[in-house]
Scaffold this active site. Structure first.
Site, PDB file in Angstrom:
ATOM      1  CD  GLU A  75      -9.426  16.254 -15.719  1.00 21.25           C
ATOM      2  OE1 GLU A  75      -8.661  16.633 -14.793  1.00 21.25           O
ATOM      3  OE2 GLU A  75     -10.606  15.927 -15.522  1.00 21.25           O
ATOM      4  CG  ASP A  90      -4.241  21.933  -8.240  1.00 23.50           C
ATOM      5  OD1 ASP A  90      -4.896  20.900  -8.415  1.00 23.50           O
ATOM      6  OD2 ASP A  90      -4.230  22.877  -9.042  1.00 23.50           O
TER       7      ASP A  90
END
Length: 269
Positions: free
Chosen positions: A50, A61
């Site tokens: 990824e 995040d």
């Protein structure tokens, strides 16, 4: 249609082994170091890569990946440079699946049609776009699938059985199960709760299920890998870059940790 992602999971199923999925931010800490990190991941043990698309406001995040995105943007990383990085990787590796992960805004600004064409040409296999729910599949999901890209959807501990079929409707490649209710790297999942959730999701889909958010160590990877199809590690790798004395040392630290994680996911007997 078979893809790099489906072929990789089929091969791992034959080995009875969970995949190691690695996450780093493209361009962190700079283009050249990030490219060297990317190139070395398969040999270190990454089964699927990824690659994060840096964005100014990565809402899902935690601090580690937020700071990584800022480092990459300060170093001049753009969407076009991210695709160029994948093109360089593909010169020597035509087998390892690469999934771009991030947010819709940079893709929207690029232009959806142009982005999908360039992504396919670069050698991208799939997309994870965390801020586009199924209600907006016409924006990117369906065009991506029509272009030949897998569109990988997130499910969470709060995705109940009523919502889950809608989330899975146009998902392909694999399912990304967010193992904790929070941002990346914030807390560690408990294997027992994750296993229960994986069992519930499997009742709705035959797609492989990857587990991420909060997995940092070989011990955690081994525990999750006993029942998941893949284990995703991101924040721990990104922090290797953050704490390194030099870009080269960061690359080396990432590859060392990946080798340690991969060794914790041997074939199950």
């Amino acid at each position: 249609m078979t893809t790099r992602i489906s072929r990789r999971f089929a091969a791992l199923k034959e080995e009875n082994r969970a995949a190691l999925v690695t996450f780093t931010i493209a361009g962190d800490p700079d283009f050249e170091a990030s490219l060297e990190t990317l190139k070395g991941l398969p040999a270190a043990g990454a089964d699927i890569i990824e690659l994060g698309m840096p964005f100014t406001d990565p809402m899902a995040d935690g601090p580690a990946i937020q700071k990584a995105a800022q480092r990459a943007l300060r170093a001049g990383q753009t969407q076009r440079k991210t695709l160029e990085m994948v093109r360089e990787f593909r010169r020597n590796d035509q087998d390892t699946p690469i999934v771009l992960m991030g947010y819709y805004n940079p893709i929207y600004r690029y232009g959806v049609g142009a982005f999908l064409k360039d992504a396919v040409d670069a050698g991208i296999d799939g997309l994870i776009v965390v801020d586009l729910p199924p209600e907006h599949d016409g924006e990117l999901c369906l065009p991506a699938m029509n272009a030949g890209l897998d569109f990988i959807r997130l499910t969470t501990p709060t995705t109940d059985d009523k919502r889950l079929p809608r989330v899975l409707e146009n998902t392909s490649g694999f399912i990304y199960y967010v193992s904790v209710a929070g941002v990346t790297g914030a807390q560690a999942p408990t294997p027992e709760s994750v296993e229960q959730s994986i069992t519930r999701i499997r009742a709705h889909t035959d797609l492989p299920i990857a587990v991420g958010f909060g997995i940092r160590s070989a011990e955690q990877a081994a525990a999750i890998g006993r029942f998941a199809d893949a284990v995703v590690v991101g924040s721990a790798l990104v922090q290797c870059i953050e704490t390194a004395d030099s870009p080269q040392a960061g690359t080396q630290a990432v590859h060392t940790l990946v080798r340690t994680l991969a060794s914790a996911l041997p074939p199950q007997r």
